[in-house]
Design an enzyme around this catalytic site. Sequence first.
Site, PDB file in Angstrom:
ATOM      1  N   GLU A   1       5.749   1.343  -5.128  1.00 58.61           N
ATOM      2  CA  GLU A   1       6.027   2.764  -5.182  1.00 58.61           C
ATOM      3  C   GLU A   1       7.477   3.098  -5.151  1.00 58.61           C
ATOM      4  O   GLU A   1       7.808   4.151  -4.655  1.00 58.61           O
ATOM      5  CB  GLU A   1       4.944   3.476  -4.461  1.00 58.61           C
ATOM      6  CG  GLU A   1       3.736   3.130  -4.229  1.00 58.61           C
ATOM      7  CD  GLU A   1       2.801   3.710  -3.106  1.00 58.61           C
ATOM      8  OE1 GLU A   1       3.440   4.531  -2.479  1.00 58.61           O
ATOM      9  OE2 GLU A   1       1.644   3.540  -3.293  1.00 58.61           O
TER      10      GLU A   1
ATOM     11  N   ASP B   1      -9.892   1.932  -7.082  1.00 56.96           N
ATOM     12  CA  ASP B   1     -11.292   2.992  -6.579  1.00 56.96           C
ATOM     13  C   ASP B   1     -11.420   4.169  -7.637  1.00 56.96           C
ATOM     14  O   ASP B   1     -10.341   4.483  -8.216  1.00 56.96           O
ATOM     15  CB  ASP B   1     -10.950   3.402  -5.197  1.00 56.96           C
ATOM     16  CG  ASP B   1      -9.660   4.140  -4.856  1.00 56.96           C
ATOM     17  OD1 ASP B   1      -8.802   4.460  -5.793  1.00 56.96           O
ATOM     18  OD2 ASP B   1      -9.265   4.262  -3.634  1.00 56.96           O
TER      19      ASP B   1
ATOM     20  N   HIS C   1      -6.019   4.175  -8.778  1.00 55.17           N
ATOM     21  CA  HIS C   1      -6.648   5.148  -7.921  1.00 55.17           C
ATOM     22  C   HIS C   1      -7.136   6.144  -8.959  1.00 55.17           C
ATOM     23  O   HIS C   1      -6.465   7.069  -9.417  1.00 55.17           O
ATOM     24  CB  HIS C   1      -5.957   5.577  -6.902  1.00 55.17           C
ATOM     25  CG  HIS C   1      -5.600   4.464  -5.824  1.00 55.17           C
ATOM     26  ND1 HIS C   1      -6.569   3.941  -5.074  1.00 55.17           N
ATOM     27  CD2 HIS C   1      -4.335   4.092  -5.332  1.00 55.17           C
ATOM     28  CE1 HIS C   1      -5.830   3.093  -4.170  1.00 55.17           C
ATOM     29  NE2 HIS C   1      -4.589   3.208  -4.486  1.00 55.17           N
TER      30      HIS C   1
ATOM     31  N   GLU D   1      -5.502  -1.982  -6.443  1.00 55.42           N
ATOM     32  CA  GLU D   1      -6.070  -0.879  -5.349  1.00 55.42           C
ATOM     33  C   GLU D   1      -7.222  -0.176  -5.997  1.00 55.42           C
ATOM     34  O   GLU D   1      -7.271   1.013  -5.721  1.00 55.42           O
ATOM     35  CB  GLU D   1      -5.019  -0.183  -4.917  1.00 55.42           C
ATOM     36  CG  GLU D   1      -3.747  -0.914  -4.175  1.00 55.42           C
ATOM     37  CD  GLU D   1      -2.745  -0.009  -3.439  1.00 55.42           C
ATOM     38  OE1 GLU D   1      -3.075   0.994  -3.264  1.00 55.42           O
ATOM     39  OE2 GLU D   1      -1.644  -0.485  -3.381  1.00 55.42           O
TER      40      GLU D   1
ATOM     41  N   ASN E   1       4.445  -3.130  -7.541  1.00 53.24           N
ATOM     42  CA  ASN E   1       3.055  -2.547  -7.554  1.00 53.24           C
ATOM     43  C   ASN E   1       3.443  -0.874  -7.331  1.00 53.24           C
ATOM     44  O   ASN E   1       4.213  -0.526  -6.648  1.00 53.24           O
ATOM     45  CB  ASN E   1       2.583  -2.914  -6.367  1.00 53.24           C
ATOM     46  CG  ASN E   1       1.102  -2.602  -5.984  1.00 53.24           C
ATOM     47  OD1 ASN E   1       0.353  -2.827  -6.942  1.00 53.24           O
ATOM     48  ND2 ASN E   1       0.647  -1.863  -4.667  1.00 53.24           N
TER      49      ASN E   1
HETATM   50  O1  G3I Z   1      -4.745   2.927  13.385  1.00 52.06           O
HETATM   51  C1  G3I Z   1      -4.513   4.216  13.589  1.00 52.06           C
HETATM   52  C2  G3I Z   1      -5.402   4.705  14.735  1.00 52.06           C
HETATM   53  O2  G3I Z   1      -4.977   3.985  15.779  1.00 52.06           O
HETATM   54  C3  G3I Z   1      -5.133   6.114  14.770  1.00 52.06           C
HETATM   55  O3  G3I Z   1      -5.677   6.736  15.851  1.00 52.06           O
HETATM   56  C4  G3I Z   1      -5.110   6.970  13.545  1.00 52.06           C
HETATM   57  C5  G3I Z   1      -4.724   8.468  13.658  1.00 52.06           C
HETATM   58  O4  G3I Z   1      -4.476   9.039  12.532  1.00 52.06           O
HETATM   59  O5  G3I Z   1      -4.394   6.354  12.518  1.00 52.06           O
HETATM   60  C6  G3I Z   1      -4.697   4.943  12.520  1.00 52.06           C
HETATM   61  O6  G3I Z   1      -3.565   4.804  11.455  1.00 52.06           O
HETATM   62  C7  G3I Z   1      -3.967   5.175  10.174  1.00 52.06           C
HETATM   63  C8  G3I Z   1      -4.147   3.891   9.208  1.00 52.06           C
HETATM   64  O7  G3I Z   1      -4.372   4.280   7.691  1.00 52.06           O
HETATM   65  C9  G3I Z   1      -5.407   3.050   9.481  1.00 52.06           C
HETATM   66  O8  G3I Z   1      -6.429   3.755   9.345  1.00 52.06           O
HETATM   67  C10 G3I Z   1      -2.941   5.964   9.664  1.00 52.06           C
HETATM   68  O9  G3I Z   1      -2.629   7.169  10.372  1.00 52.06           O
HETATM   69  C11 G3I Z   1      -2.952   6.259   8.022  1.00 52.06           C
HETATM   70  O10 G3I Z   1      -1.763   7.088   7.732  1.00 52.06           O
HETATM   71  C12 G3I Z   1      -3.193   4.852   7.356  1.00 52.06           C
HETATM   72  O11 G3I Z   1      -3.364   5.463   5.979  1.00 52.06           O
HETATM   73  C13 G3I Z   1      -3.149   4.145   5.150  1.00 52.06           C
HETATM   74  C14 G3I Z   1      -2.180   4.666   4.098  1.00 52.06           C
HETATM   75  O12 G3I Z   1      -2.079   3.781   3.101  1.00 52.06           O
HETATM   76  C15 G3I Z   1      -0.916   5.177   4.635  1.00 52.06           C
HETATM   77  O13 G3I Z   1       0.167   5.291   3.630  1.00 52.06           O
HETATM   78  C16 G3I Z   1      -4.525   3.903   4.377  1.00 52.06           C
HETATM   79  O14 G3I Z   1      -5.389   3.230   5.471  1.00 52.06           O
HETATM   80  C17 G3I Z   1      -4.409   2.770   3.411  1.00 52.06           C
HETATM   81  O15 G3I Z   1      -5.310   2.865   2.572  1.00 52.06           O
HETATM   82  C18 G3I Z   1      -3.424   3.534   2.266  1.00 52.06           C
HETATM   83  O16 G3I Z   1      -2.923   2.429   1.537  1.00 52.06           O
HETATM   84  C19 G3I Z   1      -2.179   2.869   0.379  1.00 52.06           C
HETATM   85  C20 G3I Z   1      -1.298   1.592  -0.173  1.00 52.06           C
HETATM   86  O17 G3I Z   1      -0.745   0.874   1.024  1.00 52.06           O
HETATM   87  C21 G3I Z   1      -0.394   1.909  -1.177  1.00 52.06           C
HETATM   88  N1  G3I Z   1      -0.913   2.626  -2.255  1.00 52.06           N
HETATM   89  C22 G3I Z   1      -1.735   3.872  -1.799  1.00 52.06           C
HETATM   90  C23 G3I Z   1      -2.862   3.393  -0.943  1.00 52.06           C
HETATM   91  C24 G3I Z   1      -3.700   4.784  -0.460  1.00 52.06           C
HETATM   92  O18 G3I Z   1      -2.957   5.610  -0.054  1.00 52.06           O
END
Ligand code: G3I
Length: 362
Positions: free
Chosen positions: A171, A281, A250, A279, A213
Amino acid sequence: MNNASARASGRPATRLRPRSALVSAVVGLALVATAVVVSSSASAATTLGASAAEKGRYFGAAIAANKLSDSTYVGILNREFNSVTPENEMKIDATEPQQNQFSFTNADRIVNHAISRGMKVRGHTLAWHSQQPGWMQNMSGTALRNAMLNHVTRVATYYRGKIDSWDVVNEAFADGGSGARRDSNLQRTGNDWIEAAFRAARAADPGAKLCYNDYNTDDWTHAKTQAVYRMVQDFKQRGVPIDCVGLQSHFNAQSPYPSNYRTTLSSFAALGVDVQITELDIEGSGTQQAETYRRVVQDCLAVPRCNGITVWGIRDSDSWRSYGTPLLFDNNGNKKQAYNATLEALNAGGTTPPPTTAPPTT
Ligand code: G3I
């Protein structure tokens, strides 16, 4: 009388009249055709991974280490997919939470699960403006450049030989019509930060395919797509080691599947890189969603160097956009209409030659 009955009767086959020979040939051809149809439908694969493998491709899912104790989740994973991407566990904040203190426990759980079952692993991601640990967010200049390169080297070295493809840089381009690089602390270390990251990754793991990516790079006419295309073209011309481009894909109402998607895939491929849908969806439901999945799969299968598709989660409830029910399995793990369309499209493919399996060349 056919040749077999002629032989059985002891009469020479030459006594067959031309018309009988023609009938015999037609009957024979019909039998062969029937056999082909029967055998092809009998061998239709029943899982996404098996079907993709028949086409020389993988079908993967983004997975989370903390769900590997969920038996429904793992059951679908092991049955359907032959590639995985850690959804968050290989990001910089996860693998280097304190500078020079590396943590691979959760990523290892995913990598070990995958490798022990013969699945590929997509590494995601070595250099990104987001999900940086606090210590890195506050860095700049040469110190940040060196820290980024050290991170790339250490993580890619640790996983050397285990990763099929790395999202080396994620990105790095801005949204909108500018075609510019995204402003970030990494970008401010100098425009060459991306190629520096790729060179470090190649040195650390020469066997992994190295990908750039991004999202919103699906529509061929968009400035962001064109900007990434020009960067990859420039890298190939100058010998910067790059092997693949990842299109996150996405899709939703704001960022719909574009009718020129196949053109985007084939145009990147024509630069001499693999193209991976990394990715996927698609928000929606029912037939509309299913038909869009079908078209994405058809587009990939039509492009020889589109060598893999990864969906960004398993069940709708696992998705970062769960409200949009964008995946192939419902919250209970049941196959959706979108799943059936995806498998049908995979099984129907096959006219395209298999993608290159050549190792990285630069
Ligand atoms: O694990 C913690 C948990 O302990 C806590 O209680 C909770 C509270 O908010 O947060 C949890 O972490 C989160 C994590 O996902 C796991 O669920 C983070 O806050 C959250 O920001 C994180 O989001 C991820 C996101 O990237 C962050 O940028 C998504 O799961 C993940 O699917 C997403 O993936 C990205 C790719 O890397 C790049 N392209 C876009 C894609 C979608 O956004």
